[in-house]
Design a protein around this motif. Structure first.
Motif, PDB file in Angstrom:
ATOM      1  N   THR A 125      -6.723  27.099   5.577  1.00 56.51           N
ATOM      2  CA  THR A 125      -5.555  26.237   5.702  1.00 56.51           C
ATOM      3  C   THR A 125      -6.083  24.833   5.951  1.00 56.51           C
ATOM      4  N   GLN A 126      -5.610  23.868   5.163  1.00 52.05           N
ATOM      5  CA  GLN A 126      -6.081  22.499   5.307  1.00 52.05           C
ATOM      6  C   GLN A 126      -4.919  21.515   5.222  1.00 52.05           C
ATOM      7  N   ILE A 127      -5.085  20.383   5.867  1.00 56.99           N
ATOM      8  CA  ILE A 127      -4.125  19.291   5.753  1.00 56.99           C
ATOM      9  C   ILE A 127      -4.417  18.568   4.449  1.00 56.99           C
ATOM     10  N   VAL A 128      -3.380  18.309   3.670  1.00 53.11           N
ATOM     11  CA  VAL A 128      -3.540  17.651   2.375  1.00 53.11           C
ATOM     12  C   VAL A 128      -2.623  16.438   2.296  1.00 53.11           C
ATOM     13  N   CYS A 129      -2.902  15.596   1.349  1.00 56.66           N
ATOM     14  CA  CYS A 129      -2.080  14.432   1.073  1.00 56.66           C
ATOM     15  C   CYS A 129      -1.390  14.674  -0.272  1.00 56.66           C
ATOM     16  N   VAL A 130      -0.066  14.692  -0.276  1.00 53.32           N
ATOM     17  CA  VAL A 130       0.698  14.915  -1.507  1.00 53.32           C
ATOM     18  C   VAL A 130       0.820  13.573  -2.227  1.00 53.32           C
ATOM     19  N   ARG A 131       0.147  13.436  -3.351  1.00 55.18           N
ATOM     20  CA  ARG A 131       0.151  12.180  -4.103  1.00 55.18           C
ATOM     21  C   ARG A 131       1.288  12.118  -5.106  1.00 55.18           C
ATOM     22  N   ASP A 132       1.710  13.278  -5.598  1.00 57.46           N
ATOM     23  CA  ASP A 132       2.788  13.325  -6.580  1.00 57.46           C
ATOM     24  C   ASP A 132       3.383  14.727  -6.543  1.00 57.46           C
ATOM     25  N   VAL A 133       4.678  14.805  -6.785  1.00 57.03           N
ATOM     26  CA  VAL A 133       5.339  16.107  -6.818  1.00 57.03           C
ATOM     27  C   VAL A 133       6.407  16.074  -7.897  1.00 57.03           C
ATOM     28  N   SER A 134       6.549  17.193  -8.590  1.00 56.53           N
ATOM     29  CA  SER A 134       7.590  17.342  -9.603  1.00 56.53           C
ATOM     30  C   SER A 134       8.249  18.693  -9.394  1.00 56.53           C
ATOM     31  N   VAL A 135       9.176  19.045 -10.255  1.00 57.60           N
ATOM     32  CA  VAL A 135       9.869  20.322 -10.092  1.00 57.60           C
ATOM     33  C   VAL A 135       8.953  21.513 -10.313  1.00 57.60           C
ATOM     34  N   ASN A 136       7.837  21.309 -11.029  1.00 58.86           N
ATOM     35  CA  ASN A 136       6.976  22.459 -11.322  1.00 58.86           C
ATOM     36  C   ASN A 136       5.570  22.371 -10.752  1.00 58.86           C
ATOM     37  N   GLY A 137       5.255  21.315  -9.972  1.00 60.28           N
ATOM     38  CA  GLY A 137       3.917  21.245  -9.407  1.00 60.28           C
ATOM     39  C   GLY A 137       3.680  20.022  -8.558  1.00 60.28           C
ATOM     40  N   ALA A 138       2.441  19.903  -8.086  1.00 64.28           N
ATOM     41  CA  ALA A 138       2.093  18.781  -7.219  1.00 64.28           C
ATOM     42  C   ALA A 138       0.633  18.404  -7.403  1.00 64.28           C
ATOM     43  N   MET A 147       0.839  -1.172   0.000  1.00 61.07           N
ATOM     44  CA  MET A 147       0.000   0.000   0.000  1.00 61.07           C
ATOM     45  C   MET A 147       0.889   1.242   0.000  1.00 61.07           C
ATOM     46  N   PRO A 148       0.634   2.183  -0.912  1.00 60.94           N
ATOM     47  CA  PRO A 148       1.463   3.384  -0.968  1.00 60.94           C
ATOM     48  C   PRO A 148       1.278   4.260   0.265  1.00 60.94           C
ATOM     49  N   SER A 149       2.308   4.995   0.584  1.00 58.52           N
ATOM     50  CA  SER A 149       2.260   5.948   1.679  1.00 58.52           C
ATOM     51  C   SER A 149       2.537   7.330   1.105  1.00 58.52           C
ATOM     52  N   PHE A 150       1.674   8.272   1.446  1.00 59.81           N
ATOM     53  CA  PHE A 150       1.799   9.608   0.889  1.00 59.81           C
ATOM     54  C   PHE A 150       2.179  10.603   1.978  1.00 59.81           C
ATOM     55  N   LEU A 151       2.781  11.682   1.579  1.00 55.87           N
ATOM     56  CA  LEU A 151       3.242  12.725   2.480  1.00 55.87           C
ATOM     57  C   LEU A 151       2.092  13.646   2.862  1.00 55.87           C
ATOM     58  N   LYS A 152       1.969  13.955   4.132  1.00 57.42           N
ATOM     59  CA  LYS A 152       0.995  14.938   4.607  1.00 57.42           C
ATOM     60  C   LYS A 152       1.662  16.311   4.620  1.00 57.42           C
ATOM     61  N   ALA A 153       0.892  17.321   4.241  1.00 61.02           N
ATOM     62  CA  ALA A 153       1.391  18.695   4.235  1.00 61.02           C
ATOM     63  C   ALA A 153       0.222  19.625   4.531  1.00 61.02           C
ATOM     64  N   LYS A 154       0.492  20.911   4.617  1.00 62.52           N
ATOM     65  CA  LYS A 154      -0.560  21.917   4.765  1.00 62.52           C
ATOM     66  C   LYS A 154      -0.639  22.701   3.468  1.00 62.52           C
ATOM     67  N   LEU A 155      -1.855  23.050   3.090  1.00 67.94           N
ATOM     68  CA  LEU A 155      -2.075  23.914   1.940  1.00 67.94           C
ATOM     69  C   LEU A 155      -2.797  25.149   2.440  1.00 67.94           C
ATOM     70  N   GLN A 156      -2.176  26.296   2.230  1.00 70.16           N
ATOM     71  CA  GLN A 156      -2.726  27.547   2.729  1.00 70.16           C
ATOM     72  C   GLN A 156      -3.182  28.393   1.551  1.00 70.16           C
ATOM     73  N   SER A 157      -4.428  28.850   1.617  1.00 71.60           N
ATOM     74  CA  SER A 157      -4.947  29.793   0.629  1.00 71.60           C
ATOM     75  C   SER A 157      -5.348  31.063   1.369  1.00 71.60           C
ATOM     76  N   GLU A 158      -5.959  31.992   0.670  1.00 69.32           N
ATOM     77  CA  GLU A 158      -6.290  33.270   1.295  1.00 69.32           C
ATOM     78  C   GLU A 158      -7.200  33.110   2.514  1.00 69.32           C
ATOM     79  N   ASN A 159      -8.175  32.204   2.433  1.00 70.89           N
ATOM     80  CA  ASN A 159      -9.164  32.080   3.503  1.00 70.89           C
ATOM     81  C   ASN A 159      -9.169  30.733   4.215  1.00 70.89           C
TER      82      ASN A 159
END
Length: 96
Positions: free
Chosen positions: A15-28, A1-13
């Motif tokens: 902040t939420q905990i997110v699961c990073v499924r994929d990341v590259s040099v220019n996006g996620a 079973m894959p394991s994904f990285l937890k992170a925070k995503l902050q927007s103007e209004n």
């Protein structure tokens, strides 16, 4: 079973905990609990690293962000170093 990285995503209004499924040099690719609008400015926070970007698309609990600057290897490794523990079974034998 894959394991994904937890992170925070902050927007103007929001902040939420997110699961990073994929990341590259220019996006996620992220799993999110709250959808955001395309072109919304966001900051992805992982450990001590903050990466600014824009929401490229959002659909059905997932969204893609495009980073404002290319993500360097040093930034990626530095942000993940203390957050990921890698282990393998004792029977694992790397291919040589």
């Amino acid at each position: 079973m894959p394991s994904f990285l937890k992170a925070k995503l902050q927007s103007e209004n929001l902040t939420q905990i997110v699961c990073v499924r994929d990341v590259s040099v220019n996006g996620a690719l992220l799993d999110v609990t709250q959808p955001l609008r395309a072109f919304e400015i966001v900051t992805l926070i992982c450990g001590d690293t903050n990466v600014n970007g824009l929401v490229a698309w959002s659909d059905n609990g997932r969204l893609g962000i495009e980073f404002s600057e290319l993500l360097t290897c040093e930034i990626l490794v530095g942000s993940l170093k203390s957050r990921i523990k890698v282990s393998a079974s004792k029977s694992y034998q790397p291919e040589i």
